[in-house]
Design a protein around this motif. Structure first.
Motif, PDB file in Angstrom:
ATOM      1  N   GLN A 113       0.841  -1.199   0.000  1.00 50.03           N
ATOM      2  CA  GLN A 113       0.000   0.000   0.000  1.00 50.03           C
ATOM      3  C   GLN A 113       0.876   1.249   0.000  1.00 50.03           C
ATOM      4  O   GLN A 113       1.793   1.384   0.816  1.00 50.03           O
ATOM      5  N   VAL A 114       0.571   2.156  -0.913  1.00 52.32           N
ATOM      6  CA  VAL A 114       1.287   3.429  -0.985  1.00 52.32           C
ATOM      7  C   VAL A 114       0.623   4.393  -0.008  1.00 52.32           C
ATOM      8  O   VAL A 114      -0.510   4.814  -0.209  1.00 52.32           O
ATOM      9  N   VAL A 115       1.345   4.727   1.075  1.00 56.69           N
ATOM     10  CA  VAL A 115       0.787   5.617   2.093  1.00 56.69           C
ATOM     11  C   VAL A 115       0.836   7.059   1.616  1.00 56.69           C
ATOM     12  O   VAL A 115      -0.141   7.797   1.705  1.00 56.69           O
ATOM     13  N   GLY A 116       1.989   7.488   1.113  1.00 55.71           N
ATOM     14  CA  GLY A 116       2.127   8.860   0.636  1.00 55.71           C
ATOM     15  C   GLY A 116       3.565   9.311   0.753  1.00 55.71           C
ATOM     16  O   GLY A 116       4.465   8.537   1.112  1.00 55.71           O
ATOM     17  N   GLN A 117       3.792  10.580   0.463  1.00 57.17           N
ATOM     18  CA  GLN A 117       5.124  11.156   0.575  1.00 57.17           C
ATOM     19  C   GLN A 117       5.357  11.681   1.984  1.00 57.17           C
ATOM     20  O   GLN A 117       4.455  12.259   2.603  1.00 57.17           O
ATOM     21  N   THR A 121      22.549  11.507   6.839  1.00 59.63           N
ATOM     22  CA  THR A 121      22.971  12.364   5.733  1.00 59.63           C
ATOM     23  C   THR A 121      22.096  13.607   5.587  1.00 59.63           C
ATOM     24  O   THR A 121      22.364  14.444   4.732  1.00 59.63           O
ATOM     25  N   GLY A 122      21.034  13.731   6.391  1.00 64.47           N
ATOM     26  CA  GLY A 122      20.157  14.890   6.320  1.00 64.47           C
ATOM     27  C   GLY A 122      18.714  14.495   6.068  1.00 64.47           C
ATOM     28  O   GLY A 122      18.337  13.319   6.137  1.00 64.47           O
ATOM     29  N   ALA A 123      17.888  15.492   5.746  1.00 63.14           N
ATOM     30  CA  ALA A 123      16.473  15.244   5.479  1.00 63.14           C
ATOM     31  C   ALA A 123      16.313  14.585   4.119  1.00 63.14           C
ATOM     32  O   ALA A 123      17.056  14.858   3.175  1.00 63.14           O
ATOM     33  N   ALA A 124      15.318  13.720   4.012  1.00 66.71           N
ATOM     34  CA  ALA A 124      15.055  13.009   2.762  1.00 66.71           C
ATOM     35  C   ALA A 124      13.559  12.989   2.496  1.00 66.71           C
ATOM     36  O   ALA A 124      12.759  12.700   3.394  1.00 66.71           O
ATOM     37  N   GLN A 125      13.179  13.320   1.261  1.00 67.89           N
ATOM     38  CA  GLN A 125      11.784  13.258   0.824  1.00 67.89           C
ATOM     39  C   GLN A 125      11.558  11.885   0.209  1.00 67.89           C
ATOM     40  O   GLN A 125      12.238  11.501  -0.750  1.00 67.89           O
ATOM     41  N   VAL A 126      10.632  11.126   0.759  1.00 62.71           N
ATOM     42  CA  VAL A 126      10.505   9.718   0.395  1.00 62.71           C
ATOM     43  C   VAL A 126       9.047   9.347   0.159  1.00 62.71           C
ATOM     44  O   VAL A 126       8.120  10.056   0.566  1.00 62.71           O
ATOM     45  N   TRP A 127       8.867   8.205  -0.517  1.00 65.80           N
ATOM     46  CA  TRP A 127       7.554   7.573  -0.640  1.00 65.80           C
ATOM     47  C   TRP A 127       7.495   6.431   0.356  1.00 65.80           C
ATOM     48  O   TRP A 127       8.379   5.572   0.380  1.00 65.80           O
ATOM     49  N   HIS A 128       6.438   6.426   1.159  1.00 58.35           N
ATOM     50  CA  HIS A 128       6.256   5.405   2.196  1.00 58.35           C
ATOM     51  C   HIS A 128       5.312   4.321   1.667  1.00 58.35           C
ATOM     52  O   HIS A 128       4.181   4.601   1.277  1.00 58.35           O
ATOM     53  N   VAL A 129       5.803   3.083   1.642  1.00 60.89           N
ATOM     54  CA  VAL A 129       5.033   1.935   1.160  1.00 60.89           C
ATOM     55  C   VAL A 129       4.982   0.900   2.273  1.00 60.89           C
ATOM     56  O   VAL A 129       5.993   0.651   2.939  1.00 60.89           O
ATOM     57  N   VAL A 130       3.804   0.290   2.484  1.00 65.14           N
ATOM     58  CA  VAL A 130       3.610  -0.606   3.618  1.00 65.14           C
ATOM     59  C   VAL A 130       3.000  -1.918   3.157  1.00 65.14           C
ATOM     60  O   VAL A 130       2.067  -1.942   2.345  1.00 65.14           O
TER      61      VAL A 130
END
Length: 360
Positions: A293-297, A304-313
């Motif tokens: 399931q794709v939860v969202g961004q 290494t710092g902040a990261a913008q990611v896609w969360h999948v469960v």
């Protein structure tokens, strides 16, 4: 008379020094090991060490749609010849001139053609051919696997009322239409202690990442092999007699992550909140359909710092003893997995956070 033998003073000093050194080493080991294994205050440490908050999700309601390969393009059929155009009617004055001479001859020599019937009036419903294949249900994915990379992760785990820290190495390699995955999870005390080793190898084909062999070795357990046999089209296991038909698109527990990354790179439109990516995943003894399931961004913090990611469960069914799997993929870095978390039903977990990345 019994003779009593006493140790010389020099030897007694050596023995005392050895005992003292042993005590000091034990004290240092206990103090140093607190950061790795601490049975005291386990509830407090487990709560404070968790770097992410997981929320239960509603299970998908849409029908399962397993991956399917893109259908081959059919050759173009030659165009049908057009029927000849009807003759052009003569001008009205010429017809009048002819009919005034001999109307009977005109009728005999040039019969008036009947109006052509429209296709809609004459067409009959065409019955489908009996040998035409039934439509295949599934989802086609455009895939683009990430380039080769060596990834290092910081490991945080809670198991058997102990919190421990470690390291994980993940080596992803592609060469032509072949791929290999080598992974290891370990910690270091006085020596390196490996908790998990795994490998996956296979092809990159019409379905994307297509495993052929998956091997897993846990500490104090024998290695297991999962085979994706192309010749017999069957998925089999060294640890059980269970088998499944191999239809294409099946994954193992390691290749699954890289198949999701390949889909993200090849067709990011598949990643929208609420979307579901279905795959058949084979473990070490059996397999089942995993509904990712794709939860969202989200934005997460890494070394290494902040990261913008896609969360999948992947959330197991209620009452199941299967673990929950959370994957955070980072589009800004080739969709490499920035964080992985495996959570057991009893609350134990294993979390990997990306700390280093090397590309050729």
């Amino acid at each position: 008379m019994t003779e009593v033998t006493a140790f010389p003073p020099t030897r007694r000093r050596r023995i005392a020094a050895l005992i003292l050194l042993t005590i000091v080493l034990h004290v240092l080991a206990i103090h140093w090991g607190k950061d790795y294994f601490n049975a005291a205050n386990t509830d407090e440490r487990a709560t404070s060490s968790v770097s992410v908050t997981l929320h239960p999700l509603e299970l998908p309601r849409q029908p399962v749609s397993l991956p399917m390969a893109a259908a081959p393009r059919s050759p173009k059929k030659p165009a049908k010849p057009r029927p000849p155009a009807p003759p052009v009617s003569p001008p009205s004055d010429a017809v009048t001139a002819v009919t005034t001479v001999d109307a009977t001859s005109v009728t005999a020599s040039a019969p008036v053609p009947e109006p052509a019937q429209t296709p809609a009036a004459t067409a009959e419903p065409v019955a489908p051919k009996e040998d035409s294949p039934a439509p295949v249900q599934g989802t086609q994915y455009q895939v683009d696997p990430p380039p080769s990379a060596e990834l290092e992760y910081d490991v945080l785990a809670f198991s058997d009322n102990l919190t421990w820290h470690g390291t994980s190495m993940l080596d992803w390699k592609t060469a032509g239409n072949r791929y290999t995955i080598d992974g290891e999870v370990y910690t270091r005390l006085f020596a390196k202690i490996a908790f998990l080793n795994f490998t996956s190898s296979g092809e990159i084909g019409a379905f994307g990442v297509e495993p052929e062999l998956y091997t897993e070795k846990k500490r104090n357990r024998a290695a297991t092999n999962t085979h994706f046999n192309r010749e017999r089209n069957v998925v089999s296991f060294s640890a059980s007699t269970t088998t499944y038909p191999r239809a294409g698109g099946e994954q193992d527990r390691a290749s699954l992550i890289w198949q999701l990354a390949a889909i993200g790179r090849g067709d990011s439109t598949k990643f929208v909140p609420g979307a579901v990516i279905d795959m058949f995943v084979a473990g070490v003894r059996d397999g089942e359909v995993w509904r990712m399931q794709v939860v969202g961004q989200e934005q997460i913090r890494l070394i290494t710092g902040a990261a913008q990611v896609w969360h999948v469960v992947r959330q197991p069914r209620p009452g199941s003893y299967e673990q929950r799997l959370d994957i955070w993929l980072e589009p800004g870095r080739q969709w490499y997995p920035a964080r992985l978390r495996f959570t057991e039903t009893n609350g134990d977990y294993l979390e990997l956070s990306l700390s280093g990345l090397k590309t050729p």
